[in-house]
Design a protein around this motif. Structure first.
Motif, PDB file in Angstrom:
ATOM      1  N   GLY A 271       0.821  -1.201   0.000  1.00 27.48           N
ATOM      2  CA  GLY A 271       0.000   0.000   0.000  1.00 27.48           C
ATOM      3  C   GLY A 271       0.851   1.245   0.000  1.00 27.48           C
ATOM      4  N   SER A 272       0.312   2.314  -0.557  1.00 30.33           N
ATOM      5  CA  SER A 272       1.048   3.568  -0.684  1.00 30.33           C
ATOM      6  C   SER A 272       0.905   4.407   0.570  1.00 30.33           C
ATOM      7  CB  SER A 272       0.518   4.355  -1.889  1.00 30.33           C
ATOM      8  OG  SER A 272       1.145   5.608  -1.988  1.00 30.33           O
ATOM      9  N   CYS A 273       2.030   4.769   1.181  1.00 25.48           N
ATOM     10  CA  CYS A 273       2.022   5.659   2.337  1.00 25.48           C
ATOM     11  C   CYS A 273       3.421   6.223   2.534  1.00 25.48           C
ATOM     12  CB  CYS A 273       1.530   4.951   3.598  1.00 25.48           C
ATOM     13  SG  CYS A 273       2.547   3.572   4.199  1.00 25.48           S
ATOM     14  N   PHE A 274       3.534   7.192   3.419  1.00 22.60           N
ATOM     15  CA  PHE A 274       4.807   7.857   3.695  1.00 22.60           C
ATOM     16  C   PHE A 274       5.105   7.761   5.179  1.00 22.60           C
ATOM     17  CE2 PHE A 274       3.078   9.627  -0.144  1.00 22.60           C
ATOM     18  CZ  PHE A 274       4.166   9.629  -1.006  1.00 22.60           C
ATOM     19  N   PHE A 275       6.388   7.521   5.514  1.00 22.97           N
ATOM     20  CA  PHE A 275       6.749   7.206   6.889  1.00 22.97           C
ATOM     21  C   PHE A 275       8.171   7.653   7.182  1.00 22.97           C
ATOM     22  CE2 PHE A 275       8.721   4.398  10.012  1.00 22.97           C
ATOM     23  CZ  PHE A 275       7.773   4.309  11.023  1.00 22.97           C
ATOM     24  N   CYS A 276       8.371   8.197   8.386  1.00 19.81           N
ATOM     25  CA  CYS A 276       9.719   8.463   8.885  1.00 19.81           C
ATOM     26  C   CYS A 276       9.750   8.159  10.365  1.00 19.81           C
ATOM     27  CB  CYS A 276      10.132   9.918   8.638  1.00 19.81           C
ATOM     28  SG  CYS A 276      11.853  10.270   9.144  1.00 19.81           S
ATOM     29  N   GLY A 277      10.702   7.329  10.779  1.00 23.08           N
ATOM     30  CA  GLY A 277      10.894   7.006  12.179  1.00 23.08           C
ATOM     31  C   GLY A 277      12.235   7.532  12.663  1.00 23.08           C
ATOM     32  N   ALA A 278      12.262   8.043  13.897  1.00 17.56           N
ATOM     33  CA  ALA A 278      13.498   8.571  14.487  1.00 17.56           C
ATOM     34  C   ALA A 278      13.675   7.968  15.874  1.00 17.56           C
ATOM     35  CB  ALA A 278      13.448  10.094  14.583  1.00 17.56           C
ATOM     36  N   LYS A 279      14.842   7.397  16.109  1.00 15.44           N
ATOM     37  CA  LYS A 279      15.137   6.741  17.377  1.00 15.44           C
ATOM     38  C   LYS A 279      16.473   7.262  17.890  1.00 15.44           C
ATOM     39  CE  LYS A 279      15.853   2.114  19.396  1.00 15.44           C
ATOM     40  NZ  LYS A 279      15.979   0.671  19.070  1.00 15.44           N
ATOM     41  N   GLN A 280      16.478   7.893  19.058  1.00  9.37           N
ATOM     42  CA  GLN A 280      17.706   8.431  19.620  1.00  9.37           C
ATOM     43  C   GLN A 280      18.583   7.297  20.125  1.00  9.37           C
ATOM     44  OE1 GLN A 280      17.389  10.747  23.268  1.00  9.37           O
ATOM     45  NE2 GLN A 280      18.917  12.209  22.535  1.00  9.37           N
ATOM     46  N   SER A 281      19.836   7.285  19.684  1.00 11.99           N
ATOM     47  CA  SER A 281      20.784   6.291  20.184  1.00 11.99           C
ATOM     48  C   SER A 281      21.631   6.867  21.311  1.00 11.99           C
ATOM     49  CB  SER A 281      21.670   5.770  19.043  1.00 11.99           C
ATOM     50  OG  SER A 281      22.266   6.836  18.329  1.00 11.99           O
ATOM     51  N   SER A 282      22.076   8.132  21.160  1.00 14.38           N
ATOM     52  CA  SER A 282      22.790   8.840  22.228  1.00 14.38           C
ATOM     53  C   SER A 282      22.947  10.297  21.826  1.00 14.38           C
ATOM     54  CB  SER A 282      24.175   8.227  22.478  1.00 14.38           C
ATOM     55  OG  SER A 282      25.009   8.393  21.351  1.00 14.38           O
ATOM     56  N   GLY A 283      22.679  11.213  22.768  1.00 13.00           N
ATOM     57  CA  GLY A 283      22.903  12.631  22.500  1.00 13.00           C
ATOM     58  C   GLY A 283      22.274  13.095  21.206  1.00 13.00           C
ATOM     59  N   SER A 284      23.109  13.570  20.272  1.00 15.47           N
ATOM     60  CA  SER A 284      22.643  14.062  18.983  1.00 15.47           C
ATOM     61  C   SER A 284      22.636  12.974  17.915  1.00 15.47           C
ATOM     62  CB  SER A 284      23.539  15.222  18.510  1.00 15.47           C
ATOM     63  OG  SER A 284      23.499  16.287  19.430  1.00 15.47           O
ATOM     64  N   ASN A 285      22.866  11.736  18.297  1.00 11.29           N
ATOM     65  CA  ASN A 285      22.919  10.625  17.353  1.00 11.29           C
ATOM     66  C   ASN A 285      21.574   9.913  17.291  1.00 11.29           C
ATOM     67  OD1 ASN A 285      25.805  10.965  16.897  1.00 11.29           O
ATOM     68  ND2 ASN A 285      26.060  10.136  18.950  1.00 11.29           N
TER      69      ASN A 285
END
Length: 422
Positions: free
Chosen positions: A235-249
């Motif tokens: 199916g057509s959709c748009f996605f962005c996931g963000a997961k902090q690993s440390s500090g600004s990373n």
């Protein structure tokens, strides 16, 4: 320009064996470097917060790859160079016999975290110039041998007096800048063939598992359109996931439908543009080509951002990729970098991509969030493109797991040295 040289009378534009590194501040933590030395393998410049090279010191390496320059960025620890991605652009270089010369621009890391501004914090370093062996078949780098090791100085101060601690001779900053003669290199055609944009990755390992919404609201902040989007399903959709690993990373996952590219941008306000860092996954004839760029007034300018661990896949018009990125600080304040780096609006966009010229068309936003703390996995996200609210969906599953780094080397194969060794 601040100059460190051995001997102190070294003029790298002239004949004769000597070692030289020049540093010229362009703005804040951004510096222009020039490097010259005699070696059958490589010459390198390192920055250290003390007078002992090592301790994961950022190192910039110009290697003799069968008569042309191959550039690496690395971390030096206990005489071992580990190739990694540092913020470097504008690399040029030449080889003339055993004489290696190169110039480059670099955003140097902060020497410490304090309440002083970044431009001041980034300036106090010991500067070293070293040489070592290079195997052009395996790209292996031998342990460095220091030729110049300065005391800790403000490298933005061009009048600093430099002491070479290796032989305790004092090299004063040159009163005038020298003009380097054009160095002899291989033909321009050969050098051009070997040149690759520092901010692009032409070969990206495939994803072993598709991008997924598992972990949204628990371990990962998710922005999606529609809000029910699970990119691991059809199916057509748009996605962005963000997961902090440390500090600004952070670890990012990106998915969308496009014949050209999908991109994720970070902005300090809700209007995309203003030199916003942008991470682009393009469909290059069925495989992923990755770019980092700055977005300003709907124009993407490819540049080097701190990105590693890129993987991606193309399935029809469905483009997916994962990557790790050190995101820039959103503002300069007295809060810690880890806090300052989190306040962003996040956007997902698509655009055209010409695989022949590597040109990127203007982006069309599919998701534009409000300004949020992107380290907060359960933040509520408003998609300002259509004012629909997408909330992170709680689940007991784990977040998508990124694979091991493919881009351990920032290998910038550079063109002919066209500017003077200052």
């Amino acid at each position: 320009m601040l100059c460190a040289a051995e001997p102190s009378t070294c003029d790298p534009s002239q004949s004769g064996s000597c070692f030289f590194c020049g540093a010229k501040q362009s703005s804040g933590s951004n510096f222009e470097f020039s490097l010259s030395g005699e070696s059958e393998g490589y010459v390198a410049a390192s920055l250290s917060t003390d007078t002992t090279a090592g301790g994961n010191d950022p190192t910039y390496i110009c290697a003799n790859d069968n008569g042309v320059i191959k550039f690496f960025s690395a971390l030096l620890d206990n005489d071992v160079l580990t190739v990694t991605t540092l913020a470097v652009t504008n690399v040029k270089g030449s080889v003339n016999g055993n004489k290696i010369q190169c110039t480059f621009s670099a955003t140097i890391p902060a020497a410490s975290v304090s309440r002083r501004s970044l431009s001041i914090r980034a300036q106090s370093f010991s500067l070293s110039v070293s040489t070592g062996a290079f195997n052009s078949t395996s790209d292996s780098l031998g342990s460095p041998t220091a030729k110049v090791q300065t005391d800790v100085i403000n490298i933005a101060n061009s009048t600093s007096t430099i002491t070479n601690l290796i032989n305790t001779t004092t090299t004063a900053a040159a009163a005038t800048e020298t003009t380097a003669a054009t160095a002899t290199t291989r033909t321009t055609a050969a050098a051009t063939t070997r040149t690759t944009a520092a901010a692009t990755t032409s070969t990206v390992p495939p994803l072993e598992t598709p991008v997924s919404s598992a972990g949204c609201g628990i371990s990962m902040l998710c922005a999606a359109e529609p809000s029910t989007c699970d990119p691991s399903q059809s199916g057509s959709c748009f996605f962005c996931g963000a997961k902090q690993s440390s500090g600004s990373n952070f670890e990012f996952s990106l998915s969308g439908e496009s014949e050209g590219y999908v991109a994720a941008s970070l902005s300090t306000d809700t209007t995309a543009g203003g030199n916003d860092p942008t991470y682009i996954c393009a469909n290059d004839n069925g495989v992923i080509k990755f770019f980092s760029a700055l977005l300003d007034n709907d124009v993407l300018t490819v540049t080097t951002l701190a990105v590693t661990n890129v993987k991606g896949s193309v399935n029809g018009n469905n483009i997916q990729c994962t990557f790790s990125a050190t995101i820039p600080a959103a503002s300069v304040s007295r809060r810690s970098l880890s806090i300052r780096a989190q306040r962003f609006s996040m956007s997902v966009s698509t655009g055209a991509f010409n695989s022949t010229s590597d040109s990127l068309g203007s982006p069309t936003a599919k998701i534009q969030t409000n300004v949020i703390d992107i380290a907060n996995s359960n933040a509520t996200i408003d998609n300002l493109v259509n004012t629909a609210t997408t909330t992170a969906t709680p689940t007991t599953s784990h977040a998508v797991t990124l694979q091991q780094s493919f881009m351990q080397a920032l290998l910038v194969t550079v063109g002919v040295l066209g500017l003077a060794m200052l």
